[in-house]
Design an enzyme around this catalytic site. Structure first.
Site: not given
Length: 271
Positions: A91-94, A118
């Site tokens: 869950d890094a939202k890169r 993510t």
């Protein structure tokens, strides 16, 4: 892990539970802080008691990178400890320009060997497609999230009355099939999840917001399931912080067991 393997695990465990490993060094039980790696020890015990009830783990990368090199070490040890038949989510939202996204993908898919990550879609195709170049790896694209600020942009409509989250889903489905592309759809958006399912009938949804954020698991299940289940419902704080004493891991296991049992009922009811 490919789609068929993920669906098989859901059927085997009668569960679509994802446990979020949002491990806050300030919230873990005091007695663990005497160990050499308190974050990993906390995660290890959580995994031991929740593994049989879930099909995925989702470490929130911020909780680890905030601790510097020690945090990255704890994260890698956690990944190495997770059994191979469990789906893993960074869950890094890169999401950045192409060459940067390619390196983010290499970091999480090759160096750390996560199954998925993510990704924020705001910068468009060239920021997302580098993540799609890896076999049996997944992009989980932010679509309609569970936070209160999601309404700031995600529901803004264009001149054709199409909301931004709808445009994200429709456009991104041109970049990859449901074998590689999932969407983040918040449980607190349950009133829209049926509509979102109509936009992406075959894609898996990662659904945060059940538990501490108040999302309705039955509403999500009823409106969001497809013939393969198509859901990974995440609970973080509601499971990992179910207890705070020396029996914290058993409390987490009990919380996970309750959710799994509820999910079993919905799988039988709605599929």
């Amino acid at each position: 892990m490919n789609k068929a393997q993920l669906v098989a695990q859901i059927k085997k465990k009668e569960s679509y539970l994802c446990v979020g490993l949002d491990t806050d060094i300030n919230k873990i039980p005091t007695h663990l802080k005497k160990t050499g790696d308190p974050v990993f020890e906390f995660n290890r015990q959580i995994i031991d008691t929740t593994y049989k009830y879930c099909v995925a783990y989702k470490p929130n990368i911020a909780f680890y990178e905030a601790l510097g090199t020690k945090g990255w070490e704890s994260l890698q040890k956690t990944l190495d400890y997770i059994p191979n038949d469990i789906f893993t989510i960074a869950d890094a939202k890169r999401g950045d320009i192409g060459n940067t996204s390619k390196l983010y993908a290499k970091a999480f898919f090759e160096t750390m060997n996560f199954d998925s990550i993510t990704v924020a879609p705001y910068m468009g195709a060239d920021s997302v497609t580098p993540f799609l170049e890896f076999n049996d790896k997944w992009v989980i694209l932010l679509a309609h999230t569970s936070n209160t600020g999601s309404h700031d942009f995600q529901i803004i409509e264009d001149k054709n009355e199409k909301a931004l989250y709808e445009a994200v889903i429709e456009k991104s489905r041109q970049w990859a099939t449901s074998e590689q592309l999932m969407f983040v759809v918040g449980a607190t958006q349950a009133e829209r999840i049926g509509h979102i399912r109509s936009l992406a009938p075959d894609n898996f949804f990662l659904v945060p917001g059940v538990g501490a954020q108040g999302g309705d698991l039955e509403a999500v299940s009823k409106e969001g399931m497809n013939s393969e289940c198509g859901l990974l419902v995440n609970s973080s704080r509601g499971i990992i912080y179910a207890g705070s004493d020396e029996n914290f891991a058993q409390s987490a296991g009990n919380a996970a067991s309750q959710l799994q049992n509820e999910m079993k009922g919905y799988l039988n009811k709605y599929i």
